[in-house]
Design a protein around this motif. Structure first.
Motif, mmCIF file in Angstrom:
data_model
loop_
_atom_site.group_PDB
_atom_site.id
_atom_site.type_symbol
_atom_site.label_atom_id
_atom_site.label_comp_id
_atom_site.label_asym_id
_atom_site.label_seq_id
_atom_site.Cartn_x
_atom_site.Cartn_y
_atom_site.Cartn_z
ATOM 1 N N ALA A 94 -27.799 30.250 5.674
ATOM 2 C CA ALA A 94 -27.501 28.821 5.847
ATOM 3 C C ALA A 94 -27.496 28.108 4.495
ATOM 4 O O ALA A 94 -26.619 27.274 4.220
ATOM 5 N N ALA A 95 -28.484 28.443 3.658
ATOM 6 C CA ALA A 95 -28.546 27.845 2.318
ATOM 7 C C ALA A 95 -27.334 28.243 1.489
ATOM 8 O O ALA A 95 -26.776 27.423 0.752
ATOM 9 N N LEU A 96 -26.907 29.504 1.615
ATOM 10 C CA LEU A 96 -25.750 29.984 0.864
ATOM 11 C C LEU A 96 -24.480 29.247 1.272
ATOM 12 O O LEU A 96 -23.726 28.775 0.407
ATOM 13 N N ILE A 97 -24.238 29.128 2.575
ATOM 14 C CA ILE A 97 -23.026 28.446 3.054
ATOM 15 C C ILE A 97 -23.034 26.976 2.627
ATOM 16 O O ILE A 97 -22.022 26.435 2.156
ATOM 17 N N THR A 98 -24.200 26.332 2.785
ATOM 18 C CA THR A 98 -24.316 24.926 2.388
ATOM 19 C C THR A 98 -24.051 24.747 0.904
ATOM 20 O O THR A 98 -23.321 23.828 0.491
ATOM 21 N N LEU A 99 -24.610 25.653 0.095
ATOM 22 C CA LEU A 99 -24.448 25.545 -1.354
ATOM 23 C C LEU A 99 -23.004 25.837 -1.780
ATOM 24 O O LEU A 99 -22.482 25.191 -2.686
ATOM 25 N N ILE A 100 -22.350 26.796 -1.115
ATOM 26 C CA ILE A 100 -20.943 27.081 -1.423
ATOM 27 C C ILE A 100 -20.084 25.843 -1.155
ATOM 28 O O ILE A 100 -19.246 25.459 -1.984
ATOM 29 N N VAL A 101 -20.295 25.219 0.005
ATOM 30 C CA VAL A 101 -19.533 24.006 0.339
ATOM 31 C C VAL A 101 -19.805 22.917 -0.688
ATOM 32 O O VAL A 101 -18.879 22.232 -1.167
ATOM 33 N N MET A 102 -21.090 22.751 -1.048
ATOM 34 C CA MET A 102 -21.447 21.725 -2.024
ATOM 35 C C MET A 102 -20.806 21.994 -3.375
ATOM 36 O O MET A 102 -20.280 21.083 -4.032
ATOM 37 N N GLU A 103 -20.808 23.259 -3.800
ATOM 38 C CA GLU A 103 -20.218 23.614 -5.093
ATOM 39 C C GLU A 103 -18.710 23.381 -5.087
ATOM 40 O O GLU A 103 -18.133 22.942 -6.093
ATOM 41 N N ILE A 104 -18.059 23.686 -3.975
ATOM 42 C CA ILE A 104 -16.611 23.455 -3.881
ATOM 43 C C ILE A 104 -16.315 21.967 -3.938
ATOM 44 O O ILE A 104 -15.388 21.522 -4.640
ATOM 45 N N VAL A 105 -17.103 21.172 -3.209
ATOM 46 C CA VAL A 105 -16.907 19.716 -3.217
ATOM 47 C C VAL A 105 -17.111 19.160 -4.623
ATOM 48 O O VAL A 105 -16.301 18.354 -5.113
ATOM 49 N N LEU A 106 -18.180 19.601 -5.296
ATOM 50 C CA LEU A 106 -18.440 19.135 -6.655
ATOM 51 C C LEU A 106 -17.365 19.611 -7.624
ATOM 52 O O LEU A 106 -17.106 18.965 -8.644
ATOM 53 N N ALA A 124 -21.240 11.051 -1.258
ATOM 54 C CA ALA A 124 -20.597 11.004 0.055
ATOM 55 C C ALA A 124 -19.701 9.777 0.171
ATOM 56 O O ALA A 124 -18.605 9.847 0.743
ATOM 57 N N TYR A 125 -20.137 8.641 -0.388
ATOM 58 C CA TYR A 125 -19.328 7.427 -0.361
ATOM 59 C C TYR A 125 -18.055 7.613 -1.176
ATOM 60 O O TYR A 125 -16.961 7.204 -0.765
ATOM 61 N N ILE A 126 -18.207 8.240 -2.353
ATOM 62 C CA ILE A 126 -17.054 8.430 -3.241
ATOM 63 C C ILE A 126 -16.027 9.337 -2.579
ATOM 64 O O ILE A 126 -14.828 9.030 -2.536
ATOM 65 N N TYR A 127 -16.493 10.468 -2.037
ATOM 66 C CA TYR A 127 -15.566 11.421 -1.437
ATOM 67 C C TYR A 127 -14.955 10.880 -0.138
ATOM 68 O O TYR A 127 -13.814 11.211 0.199
ATOM 69 N N ALA A 128 -15.716 10.044 0.583
ATOM 70 C CA ALA A 128 -15.155 9.418 1.790
ATOM 71 C C ALA A 128 -14.020 8.464 1.397
ATOM 72 O O ALA A 128 -12.965 8.437 2.049
ATOM 73 N N ALA A 129 -14.235 7.688 0.336
ATOM 74 C CA ALA A 129 -13.183 6.780 -0.138
ATOM 75 C C ALA A 129 -11.969 7.559 -0.631
ATOM 76 O O ALA A 129 -10.820 7.173 -0.381
ATOM 77 N N MET A 130 -12.230 8.675 -1.333
ATOM 78 C CA MET A 130 -11.132 9.512 -1.814
ATOM 79 C C MET A 130 -10.345 10.103 -0.650
ATOM 80 O O MET A 130 -9.102 10.127 -0.671
ATOM 81 N N ALA A 131 -11.061 10.572 0.374
ATOM 82 C CA ALA A 131 -10.397 11.156 1.536
ATOM 83 C C ALA A 131 -9.555 10.116 2.265
ATOM 84 O O ALA A 131 -8.420 10.397 2.687
ATOM 85 N N PHE A 132 -10.085 8.894 2.408
ATOM 86 C CA PHE A 132 -9.330 7.832 3.078
ATOM 87 C C PHE A 132 -8.085 7.456 2.278
ATOM 88 O O PHE A 132 -6.999 7.284 2.842
ATOM 89 N N SER A 133 -8.241 7.364 0.952
ATOM 90 C CA SER A 133 -7.094 7.043 0.097
ATOM 91 C C SER A 133 -6.032 8.134 0.189
ATOM 92 O O SER A 133 -4.836 7.840 0.242
ATOM 93 N N ALA A 134 -6.475 9.389 0.206
ATOM 94 C CA ALA A 134 -5.536 10.503 0.324
ATOM 95 C C ALA A 134 -4.820 10.467 1.675
ATOM 96 O O ALA A 134 -3.623 10.757 1.760
ATOM 97 N N PHE A 135 -5.550 10.093 2.725
ATOM 98 C CA PHE A 135 -4.940 9.980 4.055
ATOM 99 C C PHE A 135 -3.864 8.893 4.069
ATOM 100 O O PHE A 135 -2.755 9.102 4.586
ATOM 101 N N VAL A 136 -4.178 7.733 3.486
ATOM 102 C CA VAL A 136 -3.209 6.632 3.441
ATOM 103 C C VAL A 136 -1.969 7.049 2.648
ATOM 104 O O VAL A 136 -0.834 6.796 3.057
ATOM 105 N N GLU A 137 -2.183 7.723 1.494
ATOM 106 C CA GLU A 137 -1.049 8.174 0.683
ATOM 107 C C GLU A 137 -0.229 9.216 1.441
ATOM 108 O O GLU A 137 1.000 9.241 1.344
#
Length: 250
Positions: free
Chosen positions: A15-27, A218-231
């Motif tokens: 569980a820690a590995l999967i969580t960390l992989i996702v976090m590293e990809i997001v970062l 989380a706020y930054i990536y949520a705003a980025m995701a919303f902007s990408a959706f609008v575009e």
């Protein structure tokens, strides 16, 4: 070896590995966007190689920093105080990286806005930027994002094998996604400005982090995701309009 086998059969470790992989990809998304935009200013034959070199350097840096994890932890210790605020080496690295990212993103936005003729823009960009210059800029951002990434990993788990696997997997995923992302950005000019705006926001967030003001990513990536959706919706609308115009002309 026994400790590795114990981790392999431990559900909490997985569980820690999967969580960390996702976090590293997001970062790593910020790093990947920067590499994609920068490589797109090079001649097409040099882009894929530059992307591979940039991401390989990111992998080497992160694995090297993981090997010196005890030293990395000390980067969060205060080294001097200014105006009542204590600054650590991590803060200084984030400040320098944030300022560089703001400067680079602003310069790239200006470059894309002031070049009206696309052919002239591409010709000028290939002259202005060499592979060595691109890789040099990538190294600077790799260092900043690597330090932030490793400190995040250290805070999430104490098992070094999990950190190593998560870093390697995340970089491999980014290598796989680098060329499709770069081609998508290159084919859609408006995406370039949007991506550069994301980098500008990330740069400001790094500066804020350097001054001790934590900005929830989380706020930054949520705003980025919303902007990408609008575009994305705008792109679909423009494509549908183009098809209607062609059908009328026919």
């Amino acid at each position: 070896m026994d400790s590795l086998l114990a981790l392999a059969v431990d559900p909490a470790a997985w569980a820690a590995l999967i969580t960390l992989i996702v976090m590293e990809i997001v970062l790593g998304i910020d790093n990947l966007i920067f590499i994609s935009i920068l490589s797109n200013r090079l001649p097409e034959a040099q882009r894929a190689r530059t992307q591979r070199i940039g991401l390989s350097l990111a992998l080497v840096m992160r694995l090297t920093l993981l090997g010196t994890v005890a030293w990395i932890v000390h980067l969060t210790e205060v080294v001097f105080t200014l105006f009542g605020h204590g600054f650590s080496w991590r803060d200084l690295i984030l400040l320098a990286g944030g300022l560089f990212l703001v400067w680079k993103a602003t310069g790239e936005i200006r470059h894309h806005v002031t070049h009206e003729d696309e052919a002239a823009e591409k010709a000028a960009s290939t002259v202005q930027l060499t592979v060595a210059a691109a890789i040099g800029q990538i190294i600077v951002l790799d260092l900043v994002f690597s330090v932030d990434s490793i400190i995040t990993a250290v805070g999430m788990t104490e098992h070094m094998p999990i950190m190593f696997v998560a870093v390697i997997v995340s970089i491999l995923v980014m290598m796989f996604a680098a060329q499709p992302l770069a081609r998508f950005i290159d084919r859609n000019p408006t995406i370039v400005i949007l991506a550069l705006s994301f980098l500008l926001v990330i740069g400001m967030a790094l500066i804020a982090e350097g001054f001790g003001s934590h900005v929830p990513k989380a706020y930054i990536y949520a705003a980025m995701a919303f902007s990408a959706f609008v575009e994305g919706m705008n792109m679909l609308a423009r494509r549908a309009k183009t098809k209607r115009v062609k059908s009328v002309e026919e």
